[in-house]
Scaffold this motif. Structure first.
Motif, PDB file in Angstrom:
ATOM      1  N   TRP A  82       7.886   5.762  -6.569  1.00  0.00           N
ATOM      2  CA  TRP A  82       8.269   5.516  -5.179  1.00  0.00           C
ATOM      3  C   TRP A  82       9.463   4.566  -5.086  1.00  0.00           C
ATOM      4  CZ3 TRP A  82       5.592   8.190  -1.468  1.00  0.00           C
ATOM      5  CH2 TRP A  82       4.353   8.719  -1.840  1.00  0.00           C
TER       6      TRP A  82
ATOM      7  N   ARG B 265       9.545   9.676  -2.362  1.00  0.00           N
ATOM      8  CA  ARG B 265       8.550  10.056  -3.365  1.00  0.00           C
ATOM      9  C   ARG B 265       9.188  10.987  -4.384  1.00  0.00           C
ATOM     10  NH1 ARG B 265       3.936  13.653  -1.087  1.00  0.00           N
ATOM     11  NH2 ARG B 265       5.544  15.237  -1.438  1.00  0.00           N
TER      12      ARG B 265
ATOM     13  N   ARG C 241       0.462   6.851 -12.549  1.00  0.00           N
ATOM     14  CA  ARG C 241       0.128   7.425 -11.240  1.00  0.00           C
ATOM     15  C   ARG C 241       0.904   8.716 -11.075  1.00  0.00           C
ATOM     16  NH1 ARG C 241       3.472   3.123 -10.356  1.00  0.00           N
ATOM     17  NH2 ARG C 241       1.714   1.696 -10.222  1.00  0.00           N
TER      18      ARG C 241
ATOM     19  N   PRO D  33       2.069   5.211   0.098  1.00  0.00           N
ATOM     20  CA  PRO D  33       1.640   6.298   0.986  1.00  0.00           C
ATOM     21  C   PRO D  33       0.458   7.102   0.467  1.00  0.00           C
ATOM     22  CG  PRO D  33       4.030   6.202   0.919  1.00  0.00           C
ATOM     23  CD  PRO D  33       3.535   5.247  -0.119  1.00  0.00           C
ATOM     24  N   ASP D  34       0.210   7.072  -0.846  1.00  0.00           N
ATOM     25  CA  ASP D  34      -0.953   7.798  -1.376  1.00  0.00           C
ATOM     26  C   ASP D  34      -2.226   6.966  -1.349  1.00  0.00           C
ATOM     27  OD1 ASP D  34      -0.653   5.977  -3.431  1.00  0.00           O
ATOM     28  OD2 ASP D  34      -0.024   7.443  -4.929  1.00  0.00           O
ATOM     29  N   GLY D  35      -2.143   5.735  -0.783  1.00  0.00           N
ATOM     30  CA  GLY D  35      -3.320   4.891  -0.623  1.00  0.00           C
ATOM     31  C   GLY D  35      -3.540   3.875  -1.722  1.00  0.00           C
ATOM     32  N   THR D  36      -2.847   4.002  -2.852  1.00  0.00           N
ATOM     33  CA  THR D  36      -2.992   3.020  -3.922  1.00  0.00           C
ATOM     34  C   THR D  36      -2.179   1.765  -3.592  1.00  0.00           C
ATOM     35  OG1 THR D  36      -1.148   3.982  -5.169  1.00  0.00           O
ATOM     36  CG2 THR D  36      -3.364   4.804  -5.659  1.00  0.00           C
ATOM     37  N   GLU D  37      -2.501   0.676  -4.292  1.00  0.00           N
ATOM     38  CA  GLU D  37      -1.833  -0.593  -4.032  1.00  0.00           C
ATOM     39  C   GLU D  37      -1.138  -1.093  -5.299  1.00  0.00           C
ATOM     40  OE1 GLU D  37      -4.609  -3.385  -2.459  1.00  0.00           O
ATOM     41  OE2 GLU D  37      -4.541  -2.502  -0.441  1.00  0.00           O
TER      42      GLU D  37
ATOM     43  N   THR E  54       0.868  -1.179   0.000  1.00  0.00           N
ATOM     44  CA  THR E  54       0.000   0.000   0.000  1.00  0.00           C
ATOM     45  C   THR E  54       0.899   1.221   0.000  1.00  0.00           C
ATOM     46  OG1 THR E  54      -1.741  -1.155   1.222  1.00  0.00           O
ATOM     47  CG2 THR E  54      -1.814   1.253   1.198  1.00  0.00           C
TER      48      THR E  54
END
Length: 361
Positions: free
Chosen positions: A292, A310, A288, A212-216, A210
């Motif tokens: 990362w 990031r 995206r 840090p921006d919430g996407t997986e 997961t």
């Protein structure tokens, strides 16, 4: 004082990104490639007219020996083939940076440390998004601490693809495997166990991350330069390097063994590289907002630390890293020998190139 920065492979996308980043830092790049017309077009596009035409690797090496630029940035792969001759040409007159992206090439370049030290020059390999983003997090997490026992790094690039042929250099990097790398076969993966390179399955150890921006995303093991850099930066006995770009599907595990068995035959491999080089790649928007770099470390007492770097689009970051390294080398901040980026300049290098850290305590 000689301040020339030469970019070999000057008509390619990476070279254009690097040249733009150098100009933003007040430096004037010299583009070097075989096609005079395309060189002139690229020079006009980036607003810099300095070019050198060299129609082969030998010609590039000869021009480096003759003119001795201050810094040479090599974007011409496969780096296992190009780096040795170019480094030899650079010593003792020029510092050298490359974008090598595989275990074999990075290991070979780091093995030239003695010659570089004797010549008083600095060699930097893996100066792109992957190594810088992951190694920098490892160095950041290791500050003031003993060597961890276990490290996993994950590379999650957000890449905008330009349409066009894949090209000979990338085809060679993809299909040549890991010739001469200890610990396993040419078409096996690698990891560090008990401080030594050992074989592992490409696409193994999949992990669902997961961001840090919430996407997986799912990352899986792949034997790229990040593995070597993470082990050297941490001193850990066990290291795994993974990428969101690694193939991890069950179908891949079925197809890979017969495919690599065929590629081990030199004429078949040469034919496959020619065909792959001509494959047209479709353009793709950046998938995206951010790229990362991730690292998870464990120490002998059970303590763990995790961190992220990031950055923006991965190709653009790969342009910024060698440009910033070149600027620092010109400023006299280098160190004789062979290095990876964060091992030489510390975690602040990644921030100077536009990255920001998120440390999970």
């Amino acid at each position: 004082m000689n301040t020339e920065v030469w970019i070999l492979g000057g008509t390619g996308r990476s070279a254009r990104m690097i040249a733009t980043a150098l100009i933003a830092r007040g430096l004037s790049p010299v583009l070097v490639d075989r096609d005079a017309t395309r060189l002139s077009q690229v020079a006009a596009r980036i607003g810099n007219g300095r070019t050198v035409v060299a129609d082969s690797l030998d010609a590039m090496a000869a021009e480096i020996r003759r003119r001795q630029p201050a810094v040479v940035i090599n974007t011409v792969g496969p780096f296992t083939a190009t780096a040795p001759a170019l480094v030899e040409a650079c010593l003792p007159g020029s510092d050298y940076i490359d974008l090598a992206n595989d275990v074999a090439a990075v290991s070979a370049l780091l093995g030239m440390a003695g010659a570089a030290t004797a010549a008083g020059r600095t060699l930097v390999t893996g100066a792109g998004f992957g190594v810088t983003a992951t190694e920098s997090v490892v160095v950041k997490l290791c500050e003031g601490r003993p060597a961890p026992t276990l490290v996993r790094v994950d590379m999650v690039p957000a890449v905008e693809l330009e349409p066009g042929p894949l090209g000979e250099a990338l085809a060679g990097t993809l299909l040549d495997g890991l010739p001469g790398v200890e610990g396993g076969g040419r078409y096996q993966g690698r990891r560090y166990t008990h401080g030594r390179l050992v074989a592992m399955r490409i696409g193994g150890d999949p992990v669902r991350l997961t961001l840090p921006d919430g996407t997986e995303v799912t990352t899986a093991s792949v034997p790229l330069r990040e593995l070597i850099a993470a082990q050297r930066a941490s001193g850990a006995a066990s290291v795994v390097a993974a990428s969101s770009e690694a193939p991890s599907s069950p179908i891949f595990r079925v197809v890979l063994p017969p495919a690599t068995a065929a590629l081990a035959i030199a004429p078949i491999r040469a034919f496959a590289k020619r065909r792959l080089a001509r494959v047209k790649v479709k353009g793709r928007k950046q998938p995206r907002e951010y790229s990362w770099g991730h690292a998870h470390l464990r120490w002998a007492d059970g303590t763990t630390r995790e961190g992220w770097l990031r950055v923006g689009e991965a190709h653009a970051y790969t342009g910024a890293v060698p440009a910033e390294i070149a600027r620092r080398l010109l400023a006299g901040e280098g160190k004789p020998g062979a290095h990876t980026p964060a091992a030489l300049f510390g975690p602040a290098l990644a921030e100077a190139c536009g990255g920001s850290y998120l440390i999970v305590e």
